[in-house]
Design a protein around this motif. Structure first.
Motif, PDB file in Angstrom:
ATOM      1  N   LYS A 166       0.828  -1.202   0.000  1.00  0.00           N
ATOM      2  CA  LYS A 166       0.000   0.000   0.000  1.00  0.00           C
ATOM      3  C   LYS A 166       0.866   1.257   0.000  1.00  0.00           C
ATOM      4  O   LYS A 166       0.553   2.243  -0.680  1.00  0.00           O
ATOM      5  N   TYR A 167       1.976   1.211   0.753  1.00  0.00           N
ATOM      6  CA  TYR A 167       2.840   2.382   0.880  1.00  0.00           C
ATOM      7  C   TYR A 167       4.171   2.206   0.130  1.00  0.00           C
ATOM      8  O   TYR A 167       5.171   2.832   0.476  1.00  0.00           O
ATOM      9  N   ARG A 168       4.162   1.372  -0.882  1.00  0.00           N
ATOM     10  CA  ARG A 168       5.409   1.014  -1.568  1.00  0.00           C
ATOM     11  C   ARG A 168       6.148   2.226  -2.141  1.00  0.00           C
ATOM     12  O   ARG A 168       7.373   2.231  -2.242  1.00  0.00           O
ATOM     13  N   LYS A 169       5.396   3.281  -2.508  1.00  0.00           N
ATOM     14  CA  LYS A 169       6.044   4.464  -3.080  1.00  0.00           C
ATOM     15  C   LYS A 169       6.827   5.241  -2.028  1.00  0.00           C
ATOM     16  O   LYS A 169       7.626   6.117  -2.386  1.00  0.00           O
ATOM     17  N   ASN A 170       6.590   4.938  -0.751  1.00  0.00           N
ATOM     18  CA  ASN A 170       7.341   5.590   0.329  1.00  0.00           C
ATOM     19  C   ASN A 170       8.526   4.752   0.790  1.00  0.00           C
ATOM     20  O   ASN A 170       9.184   5.111   1.766  1.00  0.00           O
ATOM     21  N   ILE A 171       8.757   3.628   0.121  1.00  0.00           N
ATOM     22  CA  ILE A 171       9.875   2.748   0.485  1.00  0.00           C
ATOM     23  C   ILE A 171      10.944   2.847  -0.597  1.00  0.00           C
ATOM     24  O   ILE A 171      10.701   2.547  -1.771  1.00  0.00           O
ATOM     25  N   HIS A 172      12.129   3.254  -0.198  1.00  0.00           N
ATOM     26  CA  HIS A 172      13.255   3.362  -1.124  1.00  0.00           C
ATOM     27  C   HIS A 172      14.196   2.188  -0.871  1.00  0.00           C
ATOM     28  O   HIS A 172      14.796   2.092   0.199  1.00  0.00           O
ATOM     29  N   VAL A 173      14.290   1.284  -1.828  1.00  0.00           N
ATOM     30  CA  VAL A 173      15.173   0.123  -1.696  1.00  0.00           C
ATOM     31  C   VAL A 173      16.513   0.467  -2.328  1.00  0.00           C
ATOM     32  O   VAL A 173      16.608   0.745  -3.519  1.00  0.00           O
TER      33      VAL A 173
END
Length: 274
Positions: free
Chosen positions: A200-207
């Motif tokens: 849901k919040y993948r755009k806020n996760i920087h890998v």
């Protein structure tokens, strides 16, 4: 002008740092390079926050020593610092609360700076006939974002029952954002895909990929120290000298908190035998 258009970011790393290693420091550098390379961010500060003794992790030595080592490790850095607020609390503090504390510190610092700017602007306006330029000087500076910096193991720990509250995960990732550095044998993208919350919040996760494979861990370091083996070049030299001077990390210290549930498991699950 280019830097002014970027979002200012402070990176916060929470963990045991038992002891702090070169890989912990390397994570900050990798994260900064990655974020700034996007052209959207300007990383202005890194914070190392060691967990308090109340966490009750097996082998966890006193917070006083862990904070001291973190300060020694970061004293030559121009942008990374060690903070003792979390470790000084009498009881274990949830990571979400630690983030909120540091965010409130940033907000208070920004307000103070804005107040100073207001005074400077008023004075400058009185002494300049043409104050068009000074009016632009008074524009509010952009808010600084706070992001949690972690390794892939922390990301995967979100899936451990009773280790994290769902609402805390939502707040950490959804409100603040996460910068996750990959580690050997871990696939953050796969874990994100399997978790509805993280997806849901993948755009806020920087890998952040670590192309130079490095599997330094504090667990490996402590094991080598107990066995009298060299750990030089795995830790900053000042940290290693501190460990030897204070006779840290023995077979006895590794048994501290043995048989004790981690504080979050105690808090969220209660008595497991119940």
């Amino acid at each position: 002008m280019e830097d002014e258009r970027r979002t200012r970011v402070v990176l916060l790393a929470c963990g045991s740092f038992n002891p702090i290693t070169n890989m912990h420091l390397r994570m900050f550098e990798l994260a900064r390079d990655y974020l700034e390379d996007t052209g959207r961010y300007k990383v202005v500060k890194g914070i190392v926050s060691a967990v308090g003794d109340g966490y009750k992790k097996k082998g966890l030595i006193e917070a006083f020593h862990r904070v001291k080592m973190a300060r020694l490790a970061t004293e030559n850095s121009e942008w990374i610092t060690a903070d003792a607020w979390e470790s000084s609390q009498p009881e274990w503090v949830e990571t979400a609360k630690v983030i909120r504390h540091h965010y409130s510190e940033l907000t208070a610092a920004k307000q103070d700076a804005d107040d100073v700017d207001t005074v400077k602007y008023a004075k400058k306006r009185r002494i300049e006939e043409n104050h068009v330029e000074s009016a632009s000087y008074h524009n509010k500076r952009e808010a600084t974002h706070l992001m949690l910096l972690c390794g892939a193991d922390v990301l995967e720990s979100f899936g451990v029952p009773n280790l994290w509250k769902e609402e805390d995960i939502a707040e950490i990732v959804g409100r603040f954002g996460l910068v996750c550095v990959t580690r050997v044998g871990a696939d953050p993208h796969k874990f994100i895909n399997r978790s509805d919350m993280l997806w849901k919040y993948r755009k806020n996760i920087h890998v952040v990929p670590e192309w130079v494979a490095n599997d330094i861990s504090a667990t490996h370091v402590r094991r080598a120290l107990r066995r009298g083996q060299s750990v030089r070049y795995l830790l900053p030299d000042d940290v290693l000298r501190y460990i030897h001077a204070n006779h840290l990390y023995s077979a006895e210290s590794e048994q501290s908190n043995a048989g004790v549930l981690l504080a979050p498991l105690q808090k969220y699950a209660g008595d497991p035998s119940g």
